[in-house]
Design a protein around this motif. Structure first.
Motif, PDB file in Angstrom:
ATOM      1  N   MET A 112      19.099  16.042  54.520  1.00 23.70           N
ATOM      2  CA  MET A 112      18.297  17.222  54.239  1.00 23.70           C
ATOM      3  C   MET A 112      17.040  16.844  53.477  1.00 23.70           C
ATOM      4  SD  MET A 112      18.069  20.423  54.823  1.00 23.70           S
ATOM      5  CE  MET A 112      16.288  20.604  54.675  1.00 23.70           C
ATOM      6  N   TRP A 113      17.154  15.892  52.558  1.00 19.99           N
ATOM      7  CA  TRP A 113      15.989  15.393  51.831  1.00 19.99           C
ATOM      8  C   TRP A 113      15.019  14.698  52.781  1.00 19.99           C
ATOM      9  CZ3 TRP A 113      12.654  14.797  47.968  1.00 19.99           C
ATOM     10  CH2 TRP A 113      11.947  13.610  47.858  1.00 19.99           C
ATOM     11  N   ILE A 114      15.538  13.840  53.646  1.00 24.58           N
ATOM     12  CA  ILE A 114      14.691  13.130  54.614  1.00 24.58           C
ATOM     13  C   ILE A 114      13.990  14.123  55.524  1.00 24.58           C
ATOM     14  CG2 ILE A 114      14.718  11.532  56.581  1.00 24.58           C
ATOM     15  CD1 ILE A 114      17.100  10.121  55.183  1.00 24.58           C
ATOM     16  N   TYR A 115      14.731  15.132  55.961  1.00 25.80           N
ATOM     17  CA  TYR A 115      14.180  16.145  56.860  1.00 25.80           C
ATOM     18  C   TYR A 115      13.056  16.934  56.185  1.00 25.80           C
ATOM     19  CZ  TYR A 115      14.110  20.185  59.986  1.00 25.80           C
ATOM     20  OH  TYR A 115      13.719  21.190  60.831  1.00 25.80           O
ATOM     21  N   GLY A 116      13.292  17.367  54.939  1.00 22.62           N
ATOM     22  CA  GLY A 116      12.299  18.185  54.263  1.00 22.62           C
ATOM     23  C   GLY A 116      11.099  17.410  53.751  1.00 22.62           C
ATOM     24  N   ALA A 117      11.304  16.143  53.376  1.00 22.88           N
ATOM     25  CA  ALA A 117      10.244  15.361  52.740  1.00 22.88           C
ATOM     26  C   ALA A 117       9.421  14.542  53.722  1.00 22.88           C
ATOM     27  CB  ALA A 117      10.852  14.440  51.677  1.00 22.88           C
ATOM     28  N   HIS A 118       9.803  14.516  55.002  1.00 22.04           N
ATOM     29  CA  HIS A 118       9.101  13.592  55.900  1.00 22.04           C
ATOM     30  C   HIS A 118       7.661  14.031  56.191  1.00 22.04           C
ATOM     31  CE1 HIS A 118      10.196  16.354  59.242  1.00 22.04           C
ATOM     32  NE2 HIS A 118       9.200  15.787  59.885  1.00 22.04           N
ATOM     33  N   ILE A 119       7.391  15.345  56.193  1.00 21.47           N
ATOM     34  CA  ILE A 119       6.023  15.786  56.464  1.00 21.47           C
ATOM     35  C   ILE A 119       5.089  15.408  55.310  1.00 21.47           C
ATOM     36  CG2 ILE A 119       4.560  17.835  56.678  1.00 21.47           C
ATOM     37  CD1 ILE A 119       6.476  18.976  58.623  1.00 21.47           C
ATOM     38  N   PRO A 120       5.445  15.672  54.045  1.00 22.73           N
ATOM     39  CA  PRO A 120       4.584  15.178  52.956  1.00 22.73           C
ATOM     40  C   PRO A 120       4.381  13.666  52.993  1.00 22.73           C
ATOM     41  CG  PRO A 120       6.104  16.816  52.106  1.00 22.73           C
ATOM     42  CD  PRO A 120       6.530  16.535  53.521  1.00 22.73           C
ATOM     43  N   LEU A 121       5.457  12.911  53.308  1.00 22.21           N
ATOM     44  CA  LEU A 121       5.313  11.457  53.394  1.00 22.21           C
ATOM     45  C   LEU A 121       4.371  11.081  54.532  1.00 22.21           C
ATOM     46  CD1 LEU A 121       6.146   8.614  52.458  1.00 22.21           C
ATOM     47  CD2 LEU A 121       8.003   8.707  54.129  1.00 22.21           C
ATOM     48  N   TYR A 122       4.492  11.765  55.677  1.00 22.31           N
ATOM     49  CA  TYR A 122       3.593  11.495  56.801  1.00 22.31           C
ATOM     50  C   TYR A 122       2.136  11.710  56.396  1.00 22.31           C
ATOM     51  CZ  TYR A 122       7.004  10.910  60.588  1.00 22.31           C
ATOM     52  OH  TYR A 122       7.973  10.433  61.419  1.00 22.31           O
ATOM     53  N   ARG A 123       1.890  12.780  55.628  1.00 27.87           N
ATOM     54  CA  ARG A 123       0.512  13.061  55.206  1.00 27.87           C
ATOM     55  C   ARG A 123      -0.016  11.941  54.318  1.00 27.87           C
ATOM     56  NH1 ARG A 123       2.247  18.955  54.751  1.00 27.87           N
ATOM     57  NH2 ARG A 123       1.326  19.921  56.588  1.00 27.87           N
ATOM     58  N   VAL A 124       0.837  11.420  53.435  1.00 25.53           N
ATOM     59  CA  VAL A 124       0.431  10.315  52.572  1.00 25.53           C
ATOM     60  C   VAL A 124       0.159   9.062  53.406  1.00 25.53           C
ATOM     61  CG1 VAL A 124       1.206   8.744  50.753  1.00 25.53           C
ATOM     62  CG2 VAL A 124       1.647  11.200  50.556  1.00 25.53           C
ATOM     63  N   LEU A 125       1.061   8.765  54.360  1.00 32.22           N
ATOM     64  CA  LEU A 125       0.886   7.585  55.211  1.00 32.22           C
ATOM     65  C   LEU A 125      -0.377   7.687  56.053  1.00 32.22           C
ATOM     66  CD1 LEU A 125       4.547   6.930  56.456  1.00 32.22           C
ATOM     67  CD2 LEU A 125       3.252   5.637  54.753  1.00 32.22           C
ATOM     68  N   LYS A 126      -0.637   8.875  56.616  1.00 34.53           N
ATOM     69  CA  LYS A 126      -1.835   9.060  57.438  1.00 34.53           C
ATOM     70  C   LYS A 126      -3.099   8.879  56.602  1.00 34.53           C
ATOM     71  CE  LYS A 126      -0.210  11.998  61.219  1.00 34.53           C
ATOM     72  NZ  LYS A 126      -0.408  13.292  61.933  1.00 34.53           N
ATOM     73  N   ALA A 127      -3.079   9.407  55.381  1.00 33.41           N
ATOM     74  CA  ALA A 127      -4.244   9.258  54.511  1.00 33.41           C
ATOM     75  C   ALA A 127      -4.477   7.789  54.166  1.00 33.41           C
ATOM     76  CB  ALA A 127      -4.049  10.075  53.237  1.00 33.41           C
ATOM     77  N   ALA A 128      -3.374   7.056  53.891  1.00 34.37           N
ATOM     78  CA  ALA A 128      -3.501   5.631  53.559  1.00 34.37           C
ATOM     79  C   ALA A 128      -4.011   4.832  54.756  1.00 34.37           C
ATOM     80  CB  ALA A 128      -2.150   5.100  53.086  1.00 34.37           C
ATOM     81  N   LEU A 129      -3.455   5.108  55.939  1.00 36.17           N
ATOM     82  CA  LEU A 129      -3.886   4.391  57.143  1.00 36.17           C
ATOM     83  C   LEU A 129      -5.326   4.703  57.493  1.00 36.17           C
ATOM     84  CD1 LEU A 129      -0.659   4.760  59.327  1.00 36.17           C
ATOM     85  CD2 LEU A 129      -1.532   2.672  58.262  1.00 36.17           C
ATOM     86  N   ARG A 130      -5.728   5.955  57.273  1.00 36.41           N
ATOM     87  CA  ARG A 130      -7.120   6.328  57.549  1.00 36.41           C
ATOM     88  C   ARG A 130      -8.072   5.595  56.607  1.00 36.41           C
ATOM     89  NH1 ARG A 130      -9.515  12.377  58.643  1.00 36.41           N
ATOM     90  NH2 ARG A 130     -11.687  11.736  58.944  1.00 36.41           N
ATOM     91  N   ALA A 131      -7.669   5.450  55.341  1.00 36.48           N
ATOM     92  CA  ALA A 131      -8.511   4.735  54.377  1.00 36.48           C
ATOM     93  C   ALA A 131      -8.644   3.261  54.752  1.00 36.48           C
ATOM     94  CB  ALA A 131      -7.928   4.873  52.979  1.00 36.48           C
ATOM     95  N   ILE A 132      -7.552   2.691  55.301  1.00 36.58           N
ATOM     96  CA  ILE A 132      -7.575   1.271  55.687  1.00 36.58           C
ATOM     97  C   ILE A 132      -8.349   1.060  56.987  1.00 36.58           C
ATOM     98  CG2 ILE A 132      -6.142  -0.686  56.407  1.00 36.58           C
ATOM     99  CD1 ILE A 132      -3.948   0.445  54.560  1.00 36.58           C
ATOM    100  N   ALA A 133      -8.056   1.918  58.004  1.00 32.67           N
ATOM    101  CA  ALA A 133      -8.654   1.724  59.327  1.00 32.67           C
ATOM    102  C   ALA A 133     -10.050   2.330  59.448  1.00 32.67           C
ATOM    103  CB  ALA A 133      -7.742   2.328  60.393  1.00 32.67           C
ATOM    104  N   GLY A 134     -10.359   3.313  58.612  1.00 26.98           N
ATOM    105  CA  GLY A 134     -11.665   3.959  58.696  1.00 26.98           C
ATOM    106  C   GLY A 134     -11.734   5.074  59.711  1.00 26.98           C
ATOM    107  N   HIS A 135     -10.603   5.404  60.336  1.00 20.52           N
ATOM    108  CA  HIS A 135     -10.551   6.500  61.307  1.00 20.52           C
ATOM    109  C   HIS A 135      -9.118   7.048  61.336  1.00 20.52           C
ATOM    110  CE1 HIS A 135      -8.391   3.881  64.128  1.00 20.52           C
ATOM    111  NE2 HIS A 135      -9.270   2.936  63.802  1.00 20.52           N
TER     112      HIS A 135
END
Length: 277
Positions: A204-227
């Motif tokens: 239940m924790w994994i299910y509920g928390a995965h979207i916030p984690l995805y947003r953090v990962l996407k922001a980090a990847l965007r900062a690294i890749a530039g897009h």
């Protein structure tokens, strides 16, 4: 009770995350929507996943399961037998296929599958698996057919008439076949299956928390890749284990809040065991 408590707790988290996001990222499209609609009722509806722009969209699952459990509880209170439950399923199926009735925020096929499973609660999965053990060749095609049907349908999980009638047996049959296959594989896994079973309370924790984690990962990847970078299945698997180990850490630090977020479940120390076939 635990569904209602956990649903409310996740809604509070969703509302707080949405408010922070709207403040920190005013140019983000979803953040802009939240910033422009900071009325109390609007925030509450969307925080619970019941509005047009839910910040934690996965709460639709808790909303649906809460309704399903309430309906089933009513059946139990009034001592409905299996025949009564199946009669209700048949009535809902006929209404669904003939009138296209709609209940806001409720997945129609989901309640049919849930009540059908509730009607089968007196059947032990092990007994059913034993009866099907010599018919494994039926199970795998059922699983493939069920999941392929709505993935090829654009993952909408809904079929227009006359295919409406086809969806329920596909979902119910495919889900049951998947359960039985898991039961057959469980004795073969040893430590692997024990480890996976131990992860159950964290889901239940994994299910509920995965979207916030995805947003953090996407922001980090965007900062690294530039897009902007889209996450794939590998990222989903990595996120699964990241969130699991975060769960183990947070459970030690904040046992009561984590229990509330996880439907009252708590993980016990892991001890790998060998399961006999």
């Amino acid at each position: 009770m635990w569904l209602g408590i956990s649903w409310t707790a996740w809604a509070v988290i969703a509302g707080c995350l949405a408010y922070v996001t709207a403040t920190l990222y005013p140019n983000d499209p979803q953040a802009t929507v939240w910033k422009d609609h900071l009325g109390a009722i609007w925030i509450i509806r969307n925080a619970f996943g019941l509005g047009e722009h839910p910040f934690l969209v996965v709460l639709w699952f808790l909303c649906n399961l809460f309704v399903y459990q309430t309906v089933y509880a009513a059946c139990r209170i009034y001592c409905w037998c299996t025949l009564h439950i199946y009669s209700l399923v048949l009535l809902l199926l006929i209404l669904w296929g003939t009138t296209n009735y709609s209940i806001p925020y409720i997945h129609h096929a989901g309640i049919l599958c849930f009540l059908s499973g509730a009607g089968m609660r007196s059947i032990k999965p092990g007994d059913l698996a034993q009866a099907m053990r010599k018919r494994l060749w039926i199970l795998l095609p059922l699983v493939i057919l069920a999941w392929s049907a709505f993935f090829f349908h654009g993952q909408s999980y809904l079929f227009e008439a006359p295919w409406t009638w086809l969806m329920f047996p596909l979902l119910a049959g495919g889900g049951l076949a998947l359960l039985l296959l898991a039961l057959f594989l469980f004795p073969l896994g040893g430590k692997i299956t024990s480890y996976l079973a131990h992860m159950g309370p964290a889901l239940m924790w994994i299910y509920g928390a995965h979207i916030p984690l995805y947003r953090v990962l996407k922001a980090a990847l965007r900062a690294i890749a530039g897009h902007p970078v889209e996450l794939n299945a590998a990222a989903a698997l990595i996120s699964f284990f990241i969130l699991y180990y975060l769960y183990l850490l947070f459970q030690k630090l904040f046992p009561l809040p984590m229990s509330i977020l996880c439907l009252g479940a708590r993980t016990k120390p892991f001890r790998a065991t060998q399961h006999q076939g």
